[in-house]
Write a protein that holds these residues in place. Structure first.
Motif, mmCIF file in Angstrom:
data_model
loop_
_atom_site.group_PDB
_atom_site.id
_atom_site.type_symbol
_atom_site.label_atom_id
_atom_site.label_comp_id
_atom_site.label_asym_id
_atom_site.label_seq_id
_atom_site.Cartn_x
_atom_site.Cartn_y
_atom_site.Cartn_z
ATOM 1 N N ASP A 57 43.491 14.158 33.512
ATOM 2 C CA ASP A 57 43.830 15.300 32.677
ATOM 3 C C ASP A 57 45.027 16.026 33.278
ATOM 4 N N VAL A 58 45.430 17.099 32.622
ATOM 5 C CA VAL A 58 46.462 18.002 33.151
ATOM 6 C C VAL A 58 45.936 19.427 33.033
ATOM 7 N N GLY A 59 46.576 20.346 33.739
ATOM 8 C CA GLY A 59 46.130 21.723 33.720
ATOM 9 C C GLY A 59 46.253 22.342 32.335
ATOM 10 N N ARG A 60 45.266 23.148 31.974
ATOM 11 C CA ARG A 60 45.322 23.775 30.649
ATOM 12 C C ARG A 60 46.399 24.853 30.633
ATOM 13 N N PRO A 61 47.150 24.951 29.561
ATOM 14 C CA PRO A 61 48.270 25.898 29.507
ATOM 15 C C PRO A 61 47.954 27.207 28.801
ATOM 16 N N ASP A 62 46.674 27.448 28.517
ATOM 17 C CA ASP A 62 46.338 28.615 27.702
ATOM 18 C C ASP A 62 45.729 29.775 28.480
ATOM 19 N N LEU A 63 45.536 29.654 29.780
ATOM 20 C CA LEU A 63 44.811 30.689 30.508
ATOM 21 C C LEU A 63 45.609 31.975 30.670
ATOM 22 N N LEU A 64 46.933 31.902 30.603
ATOM 23 C CA LEU A 64 47.745 33.107 30.773
ATOM 24 C C LEU A 64 48.203 33.689 29.443
ATOM 25 N N ALA A 65 47.696 33.144 28.342
ATOM 26 C CA ALA A 65 48.150 33.619 27.032
ATOM 27 C C ALA A 65 47.873 35.104 26.840
ATOM 28 N N SER A 66 46.822 35.606 27.505
ATOM 29 C CA SER A 66 46.448 37.010 27.300
ATOM 30 C C SER A 66 47.268 37.964 28.151
ATOM 31 N N ILE A 67 48.065 37.459 29.071
ATOM 32 C CA ILE A 67 48.854 38.365 29.912
ATOM 33 C C ILE A 67 50.333 37.970 29.911
ATOM 34 N N GLY A 68 50.835 37.617 28.733
ATOM 35 C CA GLY A 68 52.279 37.540 28.580
ATOM 36 C C GLY A 68 52.896 36.192 28.336
ATOM 37 N N ALA B 17 28.293 30.779 40.905
ATOM 38 C CA ALA B 17 29.356 31.778 40.773
ATOM 39 C C ALA B 17 29.997 31.716 39.393
ATOM 40 N N GLU B 18 30.233 30.518 38.896
ATOM 41 C CA GLU B 18 30.903 30.375 37.600
ATOM 42 C C GLU B 18 30.104 31.045 36.489
ATOM 43 N N PHE B 19 28.791 30.796 36.444
ATOM 44 C CA PHE B 19 28.013 31.351 35.340
ATOM 45 C C PHE B 19 27.644 32.799 35.565
ATOM 46 N N ALA B 20 27.480 33.206 36.810
ATOM 47 C CA ALA B 20 27.321 34.637 37.061
ATOM 48 C C ALA B 20 28.577 35.378 36.615
ATOM 49 N N GLY B 21 29.750 34.811 36.920
ATOM 50 C CA GLY B 21 31.008 35.426 36.516
ATOM 51 C C GLY B 21 31.250 35.378 35.027
ATOM 52 N N SER B 22 30.515 34.525 34.323
ATOM 53 C CA SER B 22 30.660 34.425 32.879
ATOM 54 C C SER B 22 29.849 35.476 32.138
ATOM 55 N N ILE B 23 28.778 35.964 32.767
ATOM 56 C CA ILE B 23 27.892 36.883 32.052
ATOM 57 C C ILE B 23 27.806 38.261 32.683
ATOM 58 N N VAL B 24 28.272 38.399 33.926
ATOM 59 C CA VAL B 24 28.223 39.693 34.610
ATOM 60 C C VAL B 24 29.620 40.301 34.609
ATOM 61 N N PHE C 190 38.014 34.782 34.666
ATOM 62 C CA PHE C 190 39.261 34.081 34.980
ATOM 63 C C PHE C 190 40.463 35.032 35.055
ATOM 64 N N VAL C 191 40.623 35.889 34.066
ATOM 65 C CA VAL C 191 41.757 36.811 34.095
ATOM 66 C C VAL C 191 41.631 37.760 35.279
ATOM 67 N N TYR C 192 40.428 38.210 35.554
ATOM 68 C CA TYR C 192 40.170 39.093 36.704
ATOM 69 C C TYR C 192 40.638 38.437 38.001
ATOM 70 N N ASP C 193 40.290 37.171 38.198
ATOM 71 C CA ASP C 193 40.681 36.475 39.429
ATOM 72 C C ASP C 193 42.176 36.192 39.475
ATOM 73 N N ALA C 194 42.757 35.827 38.329
ATOM 74 C CA ALA C 194 44.195 35.543 38.294
ATOM 75 C C ALA C 194 44.993 36.768 38.725
ATOM 76 N N ILE C 195 44.534 37.949 38.326
ATOM 77 C CA ILE C 195 45.211 39.196 38.718
ATOM 78 C C ILE C 195 44.907 39.534 40.167
ATOM 79 N N LEU C 196 43.637 39.394 40.571
ATOM 80 C CA LEU C 196 43.231 39.770 41.931
ATOM 81 C C LEU C 196 43.896 38.894 42.986
ATOM 82 N N ASN C 197 44.154 37.632 42.649
ATOM 83 C CA ASN C 197 44.792 36.737 43.616
ATOM 84 C C ASN C 197 46.230 37.143 43.933
ATOM 85 N N ARG C 198 46.815 38.013 43.142
ATOM 86 C CA ARG C 198 48.167 38.517 43.402
ATOM 87 C C ARG C 198 48.169 39.757 44.300
#
Length: 464
Positions: free
Chosen positions: A148-159, A306-313, A241-249
């Protein structure tokens, strides 16, 4: 050369330690947040970690670059186009970095900018010796996976639109990676199960030649077809996902992976819940079903915790843990891997507490496929909820089921009728326990989940 791949099954995450054994110099690529294993392995091999290299700002986990830099004094490396709030060493497209003096013909890294999954994504071509013509391998981050290749839609919500990133991704693959010799080994940052793609293999490495022949995305005849292929049918991204993408910066608190969470009494836990804390019960679904505190949500530690806790919490609430004795630190650290640091403690002596407070304990209904089929015949207005991802549903589903992926359930509960008898199912029974417990916490009274999930139901229908 020392080359070691680490693989974290619960997040489908691969990271790497690369060192030149002659010079004793090493780098770590895409580390998980609890970093003790890298440090111990480097010390054991007589290596000094001098760089922590990130292939991009990750969305699916909180990376350990700050922890590892603090512990070792290593510099943090990103693509020169990355914008972070902490000090980084930016590397240009085509830049090389040697792990020893030139005369020693050392292990050498070549950085290639490969935007697409994210704008700042880079790949790292690894040469066992500086003058080698054929690379040992390439670390592709989330640009190229096995199958596969990386999905290109994860940053659609932030620009960034998914089509813009997909266009970049095509060029990166064809101009920067597929030009490598066929014998070049491919080492991605994720494997099967990751929501960063839709068709990831269980294989942890491959070769460029094999991927050219077998990877559906690399076989696309043109860019337009490629963009269509990689933007359709992606699984829903977990809510964190968006939370982590921002926090990693950002600059943030460092994780102390040895620090135990605080033991809490029943009264302290109920007070915390009344103030908005969420109670996450990490026991197995079967154990949870036998008895649990009423407000608890079941996310088993044995699964993709962690993935499913992060999905619902939500990322901005306090968390109290329930685990089997001895697993409290594991529960805290696994949530910390996605940046969920608001674990205020754990319920001390949970089994004794549940005996002492039976009025606050409930049993969860779990149905076998046979019992579910009988219930479908007996109850006209039964509400069946399929919490699998769209790609799974497309391969078959129970007729009439309402389709809500588990990660979307917290925001779509209003689509369900709280008064109707409800049965939740997934593929095998893990996600359905998560979802059913969430519905109970939201006020649903008659909720069951299907033991063995869709696979068990299909087998029961075929054998009927």
């Amino acid at each position: 050369m020392l080359f070691h791949q680490y693989y974290l099954e619960c997040l489908s995450h691969a990271s790497y330690l690369i060192g030149d054994e002659d010079s004793g110099r090493a780098v770590v690529v895409d580390p998980q947040r609890d970093v003790a294993e890298y440090i111990a392995d480097a010390e054991r091999a007589g290596l000094t970690i001098e760089l922590v290299i990130e292939t991009h700002f990750h969305a699916d986990f909180l990376s350990g670059h700050l922890e590892l830099a603090e512990a070792t004094g290593a510099k943090i490396v990103y693509s020169s186009v990355a914008e972070a709030e902490f000090d980084v060493m930016g590397v240009a497209d085509g830049e090389r970095y040697t792990l020893g003096p030139p005369e020693a013909n050392p292990v050498t890294l070549e950085f290639r900018h490969t935007p697409g999954h994210t704008p700042e994504s880079l790949s790292i071509v690894v040469y066992e010796h500086a003058d080698d013509e054929v690379p040992y391998g390439v670390l592709t981050g989330d640009t190229l996976f096995i199958g596969d290749v990386g999905r290109p839609d994860l940053l659609a919500s932030i620009g960034f639109s998914r089509d813009e990133l997909a266009d970049m991704l095509y060029d990166s693959l064809h101009d920067k990676l597929m030009t490598l010799p066929d014998a070049t080994r491919v080492y991605p940052a994720h494997g099967a199960g990751s929501a960063c793609g839709k068709n990831l293999s269980t294989d942890l490495w491959s070769t460029m030649g094999d991927q050219k022949q077998t990877n559906y995305a690399l076989r696309a005849p043109d860019k337009a077809t490629f963009v269509e292929l990689v933007t359709e049918g992606q699984p829903p991204a977990p809510g964190y996902f968006v939370y982590d993408a921002i926090l990693n910066r950002q600059e943030r608190e460092l994780l102390d992976e040895t620090a135990m969470p605080t033991a809490m009494s029943y009264d302290e836990v109920t007070t915390a819940i009344a103030k908005g804390a969420m109670l996450i019960d990490g026991r197995e679904p079967e154990e949870f079903a036998h008895g649990h505190l009423r407000q608890a949500i079941n996310v088993g530690l044995a699964g993709r915790y962690a993935e499913f806790a992060g999905s619902i919490v939500p990322s901005d609430v306090d968390i109290v843990l329930v685990t089997d004795p001895g697993q409290e630190l594991e529960g805290k650290n696994r949530l910390a891997r996605i940046g969920f640091d608001r674990v205020i403690g754990y319920l001390a002596e949970p089994y004794e507490v549940m005996v002492q407070h039976r009025d606050d304990v409930e049993v969860a209904s779990r149905l076998t496929a046979l019992a579910f089929n009988e219930r479908m015949k007996e109850i006209d207005d039964i509400q069946v909820v399929d919490v699998r991802n769209p790609g799974e549903v497309a391969e078959g589903a129970i007729q009439g089921a309402i389709e809500i992926p588990v990660g979307q359930l917290p925001n779509r509960v209003d689509e369900l009728d709280v008064t109707r008898p409800t049965v939740v199912y997934c593929a095998g029974g893990y996600r359905s326990s998560v979802a059913a417990s969430l519905l109970r916490q939201r006020g649903f009274v008659d909720v069951s989940d299907l033991i063995g999930g869709y696979a068990a139901w299909t087998e029961s229908v075929q054998s009927a």
